[in-house]
Design a protein around this motif. Structure first.
Motif, PDB file in Angstrom:
ATOM      1  N   GLY A 117      66.194  50.899  46.463  1.00 58.87           N
ATOM      2  CA  GLY A 117      65.850  49.483  46.516  1.00 58.87           C
ATOM      3  C   GLY A 117      66.338  48.939  47.851  1.00 58.87           C
ATOM      4  N   GLY A 118      65.599  48.042  48.441  1.00 54.46           N
ATOM      5  CA  GLY A 118      66.020  47.461  49.701  1.00 54.46           C
ATOM      6  C   GLY A 118      65.691  48.309  50.920  1.00 54.46           C
ATOM      7  N   ALA A 119      64.927  49.382  50.737  1.00 60.79           N
ATOM      8  CA  ALA A 119      64.557  50.234  51.873  1.00 60.79           C
ATOM      9  C   ALA A 119      63.557  49.512  52.779  1.00 60.79           C
ATOM     10  CB  ALA A 119      63.958  51.546  51.377  1.00 60.79           C
ATOM     11  N   GLY A 120      62.931  48.493  52.244  1.00 57.60           N
ATOM     12  CA  GLY A 120      61.926  47.777  53.032  1.00 57.60           C
ATOM     13  C   GLY A 120      60.505  48.064  52.585  1.00 57.60           C
ATOM     14  N   LYS A 121      60.339  48.698  51.436  1.00 55.37           N
ATOM     15  CA  LYS A 121      58.996  49.062  50.952  1.00 55.37           C
ATOM     16  C   LYS A 121      58.075  47.845  50.861  1.00 55.37           C
ATOM     17  CE  LYS A 121      60.707  50.777  47.122  1.00 55.37           C
ATOM     18  NZ  LYS A 121      62.127  50.814  47.469  1.00 55.37           N
ATOM     19  N   SER A 122      58.535  46.831  50.144  1.00 54.59           N
ATOM     20  CA  SER A 122      57.646  45.677  49.925  1.00 54.59           C
ATOM     21  C   SER A 122      57.373  44.938  51.229  1.00 54.59           C
ATOM     22  CB  SER A 122      58.252  44.718  48.897  1.00 54.59           C
ATOM     23  OG  SER A 122      58.468  45.402  47.687  1.00 54.59           O
ATOM     24  N   THR A 123      58.381  44.848  52.086  1.00 59.07           N
ATOM     25  CA  THR A 123      58.202  44.188  53.385  1.00 59.07           C
ATOM     26  C   THR A 123      57.169  44.950  54.215  1.00 59.07           C
ATOM     27  OG1 THR A 123      60.504  43.499  53.292  1.00 59.07           O
ATOM     28  CG2 THR A 123      59.428  43.367  55.435  1.00 59.07           C
ATOM     29  N   VAL A 124      57.281  46.265  54.226  1.00 59.91           N
ATOM     30  CA  VAL A 124      56.328  47.085  54.971  1.00 59.91           C
ATOM     31  C   VAL A 124      54.923  46.951  54.372  1.00 59.91           C
ATOM     32  CG1 VAL A 124      55.672  49.483  55.489  1.00 59.91           C
ATOM     33  CG2 VAL A 124      58.041  48.734  55.825  1.00 59.91           C
ATOM     34  N   THR A 347      63.329  51.411  59.008  1.00 64.54           N
ATOM     35  CA  THR A 347      63.198  49.952  58.917  1.00 64.54           C
ATOM     36  C   THR A 347      64.551  49.309  59.193  1.00 64.54           C
ATOM     37  OG1 THR A 347      63.683  49.977  56.562  1.00 64.54           O
ATOM     38  CG2 THR A 347      61.366  50.075  57.176  1.00 64.54           C
ATOM     39  N   ARG A 348      64.524  48.017  59.405  1.00 70.26           N
ATOM     40  CA  ARG A 348      65.726  47.236  59.683  1.00 70.26           C
ATOM     41  C   ARG A 348      66.547  47.902  60.804  1.00 70.26           C
ATOM     42  NH1 ARG A 348      68.649  47.650  55.651  1.00 70.26           N
ATOM     43  NH2 ARG A 348      67.300  48.252  53.961  1.00 70.26           N
ATOM     44  N   PHE A 349      65.821  48.380  61.798  1.00 70.95           N
ATOM     45  CA  PHE A 349      66.416  49.124  62.907  1.00 70.95           C
ATOM     46  C   PHE A 349      66.839  48.176  64.028  1.00 70.95           C
ATOM     47  CE2 PHE A 349      65.887  51.496  66.918  1.00 70.95           C
ATOM     48  CZ  PHE A 349      66.753  52.551  66.664  1.00 70.95           C
ATOM     49  N   ILE A 376      60.627  49.867  62.460  1.00 69.23           N
ATOM     50  CA  ILE A 376      60.505  48.416  62.307  1.00 69.23           C
ATOM     51  C   ILE A 376      61.879  47.811  62.554  1.00 69.23           C
ATOM     52  CG2 ILE A 376      60.128  46.557  60.654  1.00 69.23           C
ATOM     53  CD1 ILE A 376      57.850  48.241  59.530  1.00 69.23           C
ATOM     54  N   GLU A 377      61.912  46.889  63.477  1.00 66.77           N
ATOM     55  CA  GLU A 377      63.208  46.349  63.868  1.00 66.77           C
ATOM     56  C   GLU A 377      63.733  45.318  62.881  1.00 66.77           C
ATOM     57  OE1 GLU A 377      63.105  45.148  67.967  1.00 66.77           O
ATOM     58  OE2 GLU A 377      62.288  47.103  68.556  1.00 66.77           O
ATOM     59  N   MET A 378      65.048  45.286  62.816  1.00 64.62           N
ATOM     60  CA  MET A 378      65.730  44.250  62.050  1.00 64.62           C
ATOM     61  C   MET A 378      65.455  42.922  62.737  1.00 64.62           C
ATOM     62  SD  MET A 378      67.976  43.722  59.719  1.00 64.62           S
ATOM     63  CE  MET A 378      69.112  42.480  59.198  1.00 64.62           C
ATOM     64  N   THR A 379      65.018  41.950  61.988  1.00 63.70           N
ATOM     65  CA  THR A 379      64.746  40.683  62.640  1.00 63.70           C
ATOM     66  C   THR A 379      65.078  39.497  61.740  1.00 63.70           C
ATOM     67  OG1 THR A 379      62.930  39.235  63.322  1.00 63.70           O
ATOM     68  CG2 THR A 379      62.333  41.183  62.077  1.00 63.70           C
ATOM     69  N   ARG A 380      65.679  38.499  62.368  1.00 65.91           N
ATOM     70  CA  ARG A 380      65.985  37.259  61.661  1.00 65.91           C
ATOM     71  C   ARG A 380      64.713  36.607  61.145  1.00 65.91           C
ATOM     72  NH1 ARG A 380      70.779  34.371  61.245  1.00 65.91           N
ATOM     73  NH2 ARG A 380      69.199  33.346  59.983  1.00 65.91           N
TER      74      ARG A 380
HETATM   75  N1  LIG Z   1      62.694  44.403  59.359  1.00 64.06           N
HETATM   76  C1  LIG Z   1      63.490  43.635  58.612  1.00 64.06           C
HETATM   77  N2  LIG Z   1      64.314  42.725  59.183  1.00 64.06           N
HETATM   78  C2  LIG Z   1      65.107  41.943  58.411  1.00 64.06           C
HETATM   79  N3  LIG Z   1      65.175  42.000  57.092  1.00 64.06           N
HETATM   80  C3  LIG Z   1      64.373  42.885  56.453  1.00 64.06           C
HETATM   81  C4  LIG Z   1      63.492  43.747  57.156  1.00 64.06           C
HETATM   82  N4  LIG Z   1      62.841  44.515  56.259  1.00 64.06           N
HETATM   83  C5  LIG Z   1      63.292  44.149  55.046  1.00 64.06           C
HETATM   84  N5  LIG Z   1      64.212  43.181  55.149  1.00 64.06           N
HETATM   85  C6  LIG Z   1      64.915  42.513  54.055  1.00 64.06           C
HETATM   86  O1  LIG Z   1      65.547  43.500  53.238  1.00 64.06           O
HETATM   87  C7  LIG Z   1      65.421  43.183  51.865  1.00 64.06           C
HETATM   88  C8  LIG Z   1      64.776  44.317  51.081  1.00 64.06           C
HETATM   89  O2  LIG Z   1      63.481  44.533  51.555  1.00 64.06           O
HETATM   90  P1  LIG Z   1      62.290  44.947  50.569  1.00 64.06           P
HETATM   91  O3  LIG Z   1      61.102  45.109  51.430  1.00 64.06           O
HETATM   92  O4  LIG Z   1      62.193  44.017  49.415  1.00 64.06           O
HETATM   93  O5  LIG Z   1      62.798  46.374  50.063  1.00 64.06           O
HETATM   94  P2  LIG Z   1      62.273  47.285  48.839  1.00 64.06           P
HETATM   95  O6  LIG Z   1      60.892  46.853  48.500  1.00 64.06           O
HETATM   96  O7  LIG Z   1      62.321  48.681  49.376  1.00 64.06           O
HETATM   97  O8  LIG Z   1      63.216  47.092  47.714  1.00 64.06           O
HETATM   98  C9  LIG Z   1      64.612  41.891  51.790  1.00 64.06           C
HETATM   99  O9  LIG Z   1      65.509  40.821  51.656  1.00 64.06           O
HETATM  100  C10 LIG Z   1      63.919  41.820  53.132  1.00 64.06           C
HETATM  101  O10 LIG Z   1      63.685  40.487  53.530  1.00 64.06           O
END
Ligand SMILES: Nc1ncnc2c1ncn2[C@@H]1O[C@H](COP(=O)(O)OP(=O)(O)O)[C@@H](O)[C@H]1O
Ligand SMILES: [Mg+2]
Length: 443
Positions: A117-124, A347-349, A376-380
């Motif tokens: 969880g939190g790997a960035g799947k949904s964001t990607v 992700t969140r690099f 994918i870079e970490m970004t505010r």
């Molecule tokens: N590139 C990024 N920069 C900053 N925050 C990110 C980035 N990618 C994901 N996050 C944050 O990390 C958290 C988990 O991301 P999410 O995509 O929901 O992960 P997953 O679906 O793998 O559980 C979220 O709060 C999201 O906003």
């Protein structure tokens, strides 16, 4: 002492807050809407043509969409529908503005999977869907995760569980069981095989009356549809285990793949799966239906550790599937499951973080060219836009520091373009013949 009632009460409090956030974020009707895009974005970031050339061409043909001048007065702003019409009708230097699509093929399917969880799947998944739609592709997103992050961020919050992947699976169980029973009745040796019976609790839900299109919901993006999930779909894993027991010869892992095969080849270009953080019935359906597997991972040691065990468990689960057999052939599906491409995506690099760079090179050493070039870079900006349940593409650049927005967008663009190129390579290789169908193989 706390029991389920306390949890329910805490949840009720939280739902109030959620409602408040949605009212702040979506339109007053609680519906998510898509903003317009400026002529600067249209030329430079979307169509990638010279801004004054585009302005000239639009001015020369008043029948082309002309956008709307907003209060800032300087620029025209275009809806995505207008942009897509311009894309269809305009050629610049004899170059079509339409994105590449191999002729006569079904949509290409990519699963974004990892079980952390939190790997960035949904964001990607969200950002790739939006980037693809901005490029002119028609996208179908499938939310396999009952946490429903993707559904919520795409604006679908009130979803009945029968219209989720669970409904697709249960309907498939009914259809497949019927097909198997018919096959048994038709076969000469049929008398020896037992007919499977499903309980009224499954057959009586009315699922077999649903059409494929009933599962597909429009979103605020005119060219993105979604098969949503919802919290109530969390019991799918339990239910699926029961369904398998009711009919052990049901190829449970192929339900979504069969569903997608039932759509017309030309309905979509790209299908993106957002997977749950677990290997189970839903993620096996996602993985089995996918042509390409994208595995996002954070740049830390524990994330590397977890990604390692994910691919190990996935490998075992796929090996198990390869042993699936049925006395009633389950169509023409191919086992073992093979992907056209598998990639790891960091992700969140943070490029300036030594630890992250060290992990990046470790990923490279271990997985070689399976690791994408562009993390994918970490970004505010994502944290900020995430708060508004939006992607960087949806956020109006005037709502944050332009440079922050640009940098965040550029990082997602680079990762997306690499993703799209990988998809196209897989798409070109995709078999000409139709994939797994419901038809029985002869004999
Ligand atoms: N590139 C990024 N920069 C900053 N925050 C990110 C980035 N990618 C994901 N996050 C944050 O990390 C958290 C988990 O991301 P999410 O995509 O929901 O992960 P997953 O679906 O793998 O559980 C979220 O709060 C999201 O906003
Ligand atoms: Mg998620």
């Amino acid at each position: 002492m706390f029991d389920h009632r306390d949890l329910a009460q805490l949840q009720a409090q939280s739902l109030k807050m959620q409602g408040w956030i949605r009212r702040q974020t979506f339109s007053p009707e609680m519906e998510k809407t898509l903003r317009r895009f400026s002529s600067w974005e249209l030329a430079e970031l979307i169509l990638k043509v010279n801004q004054s050339t585009l302005r000239g061409r639009l001015a020369a043909d008043p029948t082309l969409p002309q956008g709307t001048v907003e209060e800032d007065g300087r620029q025209r702003w275009y809806t995505l529908d207008e942009i897509n019409e311009i894309r269809r009708r305009l050629k610049i230097n004899r170059r079509s503005l339409m994105p590449y699509r191999p002729a006569g093929k079904r949509a290409i399917r990519a699963a974004i999977a990892n079980f952390k969880g939190g790997a960035g799947k949904s964001t990607v998944a969200l950002h790739f869907a939006h980037a693809a739609a901005l490029e002119g592709y028609r996208v179908l997103a499938v939310d396999f995760d009952p946490q429903a992050t993707l559904s919520h961020s795409m604006g679908l919050t009130d979803v009945d569980e029968e219209f989720t992947v669970w409904g697709i699976m249960a309907r498939d169980l009914i259809a497949e069981t019927e097909r198997m029973n018919d096959a048994i009745s038709g076969a000469e040796s049929g008398a020896a095989l037992p007919r499977r019976r499903l309980p009224e609790s499954i057959t009586g839900m009315g699922l077999d009356g649903l059409r494929n299109s009933d599962f597909i919901k429009p979103t605020s993006w005119p060219t993105i549809d979604l098969i949503p999930s919802c919290a109530n779909a969390a019991f799918v894993e339990f239910a699926s285990a029961q369904y398998r027991h009711l009919n052990p010869e049901w190829s449970f892992f192929a339900a979504v793949s069969r569903f997608l095969d039932g759509l017309s080849d030309d309905a979509y270009d790209i299908v993106i799966f957002d997977c749950p953080p677990a290997i189970g019935y839903q993620s096996m359906n996602a993985v089995f239906a996918a042509d390409v597997l994208y595995i996002p991972s954070g740049p830390g040691y524990w994330e590397y550790d977890s990604t390692t065990s994910f691919i190990g468990q996935l490998s075992e689960a796929l090996e198990d599937l390869a042993r699936f057999s049925s006395t009633v052939p389950a169509g023409t599906m191919r086992l073992p499951k093979a992907f056209h491409d598998i990639r790891f995506l960091l992700t969140r690099f943070e490029p300036s973080n030594d630890l992250h760079r060290a992990m990046q090179s470790a990923f490279g050493k271990v997985f070689g060219d399976r690791v994408t070039q562009h993390p994918i870079e970490m970004t505010r900006a994502v944290e900020q836009s995430g708060r508004f349940l939006s992607s960087i593409y949806e956020i109006d650049y005037r709502d944050m520091t332009r440079e922050t927005w640009r940098r965040a967008r550029a990082s997602f663009d680079r990762a997306y373009e690499e993703f799209r190129d990988n998809l196209i390579a897989a798409w070109d290789k995709l078999d000409e013949e139709r994939p797994a169908t419901l038809e029985l193989e002869a004999g």
